[in-house]
Scaffold this active site. Structure first.
Site, PDB file in Angstrom:
ATOM      1  CE  LYS A 121      48.730  40.438  42.125  1.00 28.44           C
ATOM      2  NZ  LYS A 121      49.839  41.465  41.554  1.00 28.44           N
ATOM      3  CE1 TYR A 129      44.925  42.115  42.765  1.00 28.27           C
ATOM      4  CE2 TYR A 129      46.821  43.271  42.101  1.00 28.27           C
ATOM      5  CZ  TYR A 129      46.330  42.448  43.241  1.00 28.27           C
ATOM      6  OH  TYR A 129      47.024  42.456  44.101  1.00 28.27           O
TER       7      TYR A 129
END
Length: 373
Positions: free
Chosen positions: A142, A226
């Site tokens: 990511k 996140y």
């Protein structure tokens, strides 16, 4: 290996309740046919790591040594000497060392089933597409990419090759975060309607993270993602709009072409909201969610270990575990079972839509409605 009790949450319930199961994701056609036979569960899948930086070296390699369904079988690196040292140290054939310019030769190597891309963000798309064209399943770290357009290209390449694309969202495999999702979906506890989260660290030295051509942005791309993902997990929904504000820079000489810190708010269907922040000059990693019937609080929400989960029903604890081991085995299991990944490329694309919306809101000072198609 399942480190948490089966009675706590079943795989079926997890998939049903997680954000991956929502219609908003619009996953489209399934990769696997409904009548495809499952591969033997004892088969180990060979993994090649693309990029041998600190995350691959310090976390993914040790995790691969622990996995039940994977094994490290190759690397892609710009340093032949480093690749040869990895082959010798971790006991895989020297022929399984590739350069970034020779990744197309992976097509001839049956030792490698999965390519895990662990390069700077802007390179994820290029190497994911190369791996897919070589016939390999792909895990991209990511953020999935630095633009929605690149996400689309990655998804298309893997679909064309009939190969799985997963994003390195380790927290979806973490029992603490799975517990949060199960509580959010429990009508006696959830849903959550008010959330707050922050994630950041003090960045030191000159590194690729502060150079926009490689990173695609500052802490939002690295740490804030996140919080974006966590809020979606906690609501089992995708935000419909965002507002945002970039904070004044304390160190403009360092953060010349990326943000130093940023605040944003996500609006969800039904009125739920998440107030969020991220920074490269503050150390924090907290998430809180509450509703009419209960609340959860992560004093340390996003770390690699040592997590704590407090709830209105009491604290939650699980045996020690390595998140990356659970992640790698979970993704491998889906490939072996010919099932869709619980962290598919479409999930990474959704988060990139949100991130692009946050940057647009910060630049304009206006509320930005999000469109996922």
């Amino acid at each position: 290996m399942n480190p948490y009790p089966a009675s706590w949450i079943t795989r079926r319930r997890f998939i049903r309740n997680s954000s991956l199961a929502t219609g908003v994701l619009a996953l489209g056609s399934r990769l696997w046919g409904a009548d495809s036979p499952a591969a033997p569960p004892t088969k180990k899948l060979g993994v090649a790591l693309v990029g041998l930086g600190s995350y691959a070296t310090g976390l993914l390699q040790p995790a691969l040594a622990e996995t039940k369904l994977c094994q490290l079988m190759g690397v892609v690196t710009g340093s032949p000497a480093k690749g040869a040292a990895w082959a010798k140290k971790f006991n895989f054939p020297a022929k399984n060392v590739y350069g970034y310019d020779t990744m197309d030769r992976l097509v001839d190597n049956p030792d490698i089933d999965i390519v895990y891309v662990v390069t700077p963000n802007a390179l994820h798309a290029e190497y994911t597409i190369k791996a897919a064209k070589a016939g390999k399943h792909v895990i991209s770290e990511k953020p999935m990419a630095t633009s929605v357009a690149d996400c689309d290209a990655m998804i298309a390449a893997c679909k064309a090759a009939k190969r799985s694309l997963s994003i390195g969202y380790r927290l979806h495999f973490d029992p603490y975060h799975q517990k949060m999702m199960s509580l959010a979906a429990d009508p006696n506890f959830g849903p959550f309607t008010k959330m707050s989260g922050e994630n950041g660290f003090t960045l030191g030295g000159d590194q690729w993270r502060i150079h926009h051509p490689l990173s695609g942005g500052g802490p939002l791309m690295d740490m804030g993602i996140y919080v974006v993902n966590e809020a979606c997990m906690a609501t089992n929904a995708n935000p419909i709009a965002v507002t945002a504000r970039e904070r004044p820079k304390l160190h403009p000489e360092i953060f010349r072409d990326v943000e130093e810190a940023l605040d944003w708010t996500m609006e969800f269907p039904g009125g739920a909201t998440a107030v969020c922040q991220t920074s490269y000059v503050q150390n924090y990693g907290h998430f809180h969610a509450e509703g009419a019937k209960g609340w959860i609080d992560f004093p340390t929400a996003f770390g690699y270990g040592g997590l704590q989960l407090n709830t209105s029903a009491g604290p939650v604890s699980f045996p020690p575990h390595r998140q990356q081991t659970l992640q790698l085995d979970g993704i491998a299991q889906s490939i072996l079972d010919k099932k869709d990944s619980i962290v598919p490329g479409e999930l990474g694309r959704r988060d990139m839509v949100i991130i692009e919306g946050i940057y647009a809101a910060a630049a304009s000072g206006k509320r930005v409605e999000l469109k996922y198609s």
